[in-house]
Design an enzyme around this catalytic site. Structure first.
Site, short mmCIF file in Angstrom:
data_model
loop_
_atom_site.label_atom_id
_atom_site.label_comp_id
_atom_site.label_asym_id
_atom_site.label_seq_id
_atom_site.Cartn_x
_atom_site.Cartn_y
_atom_site.Cartn_z
N PHE A 94 -22.81 26.35 -37.09
CA PHE A 94 -22.83 27.81 -37.07
C PHE A 94 -24.22 28.28 -37.48
O PHE A 94 -24.87 27.66 -38.32
CB PHE A 94 -21.78 28.38 -38.05
CG PHE A 94 -20.38 28.29 -37.53
CD1 PHE A 94 -19.79 29.38 -36.89
CD2 PHE A 94 -19.63 27.13 -37.69
CE1 PHE A 94 -18.49 29.30 -36.42
CE2 PHE A 94 -18.33 27.04 -37.21
CZ PHE A 94 -17.75 28.13 -36.57
N TYR A 193 -21.71 22.39 -42.56
CA TYR A 193 -22.47 21.44 -41.74
C TYR A 193 -22.89 20.25 -42.59
O TYR A 193 -22.75 19.09 -42.18
CB TYR A 193 -23.69 22.14 -41.14
CG TYR A 193 -24.51 21.26 -40.22
CD1 TYR A 193 -24.07 20.97 -38.93
CD2 TYR A 193 -25.72 20.71 -40.64
CE1 TYR A 193 -24.81 20.16 -38.08
CE2 TYR A 193 -26.47 19.90 -39.79
CZ TYR A 193 -26.01 19.63 -38.52
OH TYR A 193 -26.75 18.82 -37.69
#
Length: 276
Positions: A94, A193
């Site tokens: 993202f 992440y």
């Protein structure tokens, strides 16, 4: 059945994956498969390489879809009797300014980057031929995220005896903790992440250990690596490396010579083993 060596790169219709395929087309002595979720994008990428005088082949692969992974597995088994090089490159991130709620980002990011990659490994690692090479594309963010974990979590993630099941439990726990808004209290860093890539690096260490235990004489080498900060849709235009430069370490690991006995079970950046 073809006796030609075969290499597969996941998520390779653009960015680092595409650059890895390009390099392998020039250096790998066999068939190179570019894979993508979307067949038309995959075919476009293959056509682009053809314009450069390079021959890649296409196979559809969505690492979020177990049926898609198994279709690739069956194809490789039937046509080649196995696999010589696997580069697990597919992944998502993202954007920093994305307003998607963090628990959703956590679930979606881990679903692809960790669980999708793990599913590919579960299905394709048994197909690896002797002297096979497996490269799991991780990130230096996995190191910084690891440093952002509690001492207890760091110990677990650095353990030489952690099992795949224990790692899966930890990855699931992170997602659950974000949903309850307790992830920081539970010792997790604030990066979905980063946690997903901790998962990829640790998974690689576990898989390498398993290969040593079950297939010691087959000389298979499996590593995780960081391509660096690369100008892609994911990292943006400010990044310092071109995709071709980002491909260098993954390609180096994919093409380790048959007489190499390492690196194996390591995390590399700029072709150098980094401490975990």
């Amino acid at each position: 059945m073809s006796s030609v060596p075969v290499a597969v790169v996941t998520g390779s219709n653009k960015g680092i994956g595409f650059a890895i395929v390009r390099a392998l087309c020039k250096q790998f002595p066999g068939d190179v498969y570019l894979t993508a979720r979307d067949p038309s994008r995959g075919q476009e990428a293959v056509a682009k390489l053809k314009e450069e005088g390079l021959r890649a082949l296409f196979h559809q692969l969505d690492i979020d879809d177990l049926q898609s992974i198994r279709a690739l597995r069956d194809f490789l088994k039937e046509k080649y009797g196995g696999l010589n090089v696997l580069v697990n490159n597919a992944g998502i991130a993202f954007k920093v300014q994305d307003t998607t709620p963090f628990p959703v980002q956590a679930e979606v990011t881990l679903k692809t980057n960790f669980f999708g990659t793990r599913n590919v490994c579960t299905e394709l690692l048994p197909l690896m031929k002797p002297y096979g090479r497996v490269v799991n594309v991780s990130s230096m963010v996995s190191s910084s995220a690891l440093r952002g974990c509690s001492q207890e979590l760091q110990q677990k993630f650095r353990s030489d005896t952690i099992t795949e099941d224990e790692l899966v439990q930890l990855m699931n726990k992170f997602v659950e903790d974000t949903k309850k808004s307790v992830h920081e209290k539970e010792g997790w860093p604030n990066t979905a992440y980063g946690v997903s890539k901790i998962g990829v690096t640790v998974l690689s260490r576990i898989q390498a250990r398993m290969i040593n235990e079950t297939r010691k004489g087959d000389h298979i080498l499996l590593n995780a690596c960081c391509p660096g900060w690369v100008r892609t849709d994911m990292a943006g235009p400010q990044a310092t490396k071109s995709p071709d430069e980002g491909a260098e370490t993954p390609v180096y690991l994919a093409l380790l010579p048959s007489d190499a006995d390492g690196p194996h079970g390591q995390f590399l950046s700029n072709k150098t083993v980094k401490p975990w």
